[in-house]
Design an enzyme around this catalytic site. Structure first.
Site, mmCIF file in Angstrom:
data_model
loop_
_atom_site.group_PDB
_atom_site.id
_atom_site.type_symbol
_atom_site.label_atom_id
_atom_site.label_comp_id
_atom_site.label_asym_id
_atom_site.label_seq_id
_atom_site.Cartn_x
_atom_site.Cartn_y
_atom_site.Cartn_z
ATOM 1 N N ASN A 8 0.808 -1.225 0.000
ATOM 2 C CA ASN A 8 0.000 0.000 0.000
ATOM 3 C C ASN A 8 0.840 1.273 0.000
ATOM 4 O O ASN A 8 0.301 2.368 0.115
ATOM 5 C CB ASN A 8 -0.978 -0.002 1.173
ATOM 6 C CG ASN A 8 -0.294 -0.020 2.515
ATOM 7 O OD1 ASN A 8 0.806 -0.557 2.653
ATOM 8 N ND2 ASN A 8 -0.942 0.536 3.512
ATOM 9 N N CYS A 9 2.148 1.162 -0.166
ATOM 10 C CA CYS A 9 3.022 2.333 -0.258
ATOM 11 C C CYS A 9 2.959 2.880 -1.688
ATOM 12 O O CYS A 9 3.160 2.135 -2.654
ATOM 13 C CB CYS A 9 4.455 1.937 0.104
ATOM 14 S SG CYS A 9 5.685 3.217 -0.195
ATOM 15 N N ASP A 10 2.662 4.158 -1.837
ATOM 16 C CA ASP A 10 2.547 4.761 -3.168
ATOM 17 C C ASP A 10 3.836 4.632 -3.977
ATOM 18 O O ASP A 10 3.797 4.355 -5.178
ATOM 19 C CB ASP A 10 2.180 6.240 -3.064
ATOM 20 C CG ASP A 10 0.755 6.451 -2.577
ATOM 21 O OD1 ASP A 10 -0.062 5.509 -2.652
ATOM 22 O OD2 ASP A 10 0.465 7.571 -2.121
ATOM 23 N N VAL A 12 6.225 2.352 -3.688
ATOM 24 C CA VAL A 12 6.382 0.947 -4.072
ATOM 25 C C VAL A 12 5.444 0.621 -5.238
ATOM 26 O O VAL A 12 5.841 -0.043 -6.196
ATOM 27 C CB VAL A 12 6.137 0.004 -2.874
ATOM 28 C CG1 VAL A 12 6.061 -1.449 -3.312
ATOM 29 C CG2 VAL A 12 7.223 0.184 -1.823
ATOM 30 N N ALA A 13 4.216 1.098 -5.165
ATOM 31 C CA ALA A 13 3.252 0.844 -6.246
ATOM 32 C C ALA A 13 3.754 1.435 -7.564
ATOM 33 O O ALA A 13 3.643 0.799 -8.617
ATOM 34 C CB ALA A 13 1.889 1.421 -5.878
#
Length: 112
Positions: A8-10, A12-13
């Site tokens: 859910n880390c932006d 990482v996404a």
């Protein structure tokens, strides 16, 4: 290539989307669910020093001063294994190459 982070880390996404759109194979390691192995944090610290940690994150601010000092100095990584979200994400290990964060220009310069 192994990408360490949380789903859910932006950042990482964005990194995962970038890799997928460029046909780069990678393994995702969810540090919250799978933990952070001691050898990974040791290797990452050896390569990046204290820059392996996100010292502006809420997880970092929750640590006591003794844990922060131990992490910054590289003397004890137990706090990072207990609270792996203190990592600056994503952490990427690609063979002998170790880096973290996501900036398209940096990743392109690495041939990704």
């Amino acid at each position: 290539m192994i990408l360490y982070g949380i789903p859910n880390c932006d950042t990482v996404a964005k990194a995962r989307k970038y890799l997928e759109s460029n046909g780069q194979a990678y393994e995702f390691h969810d540090v919250r669910q799978q933990g952070l192995p001691a050898d990974v944090i040791t290797r990452a610290y050896a390569a990046l020093g204290e820059k392996v940690f996100n010292t502006r994150s809420p997880s970092w601010r929750e640590l006591d001063e003794q844990d922060k000092a131990a992490l910054k100095s590289g003397t004890d990584f137990s706090a990072a294994m207990t609270k792996p979200t203190v990592l600056k994400r994503p952490l990427v290990i690609n063979g002998d190459t170790i880096f973290n964060g996501f900036k398209i220009e940096d990743w392109q310069a690495r041939g990704l």
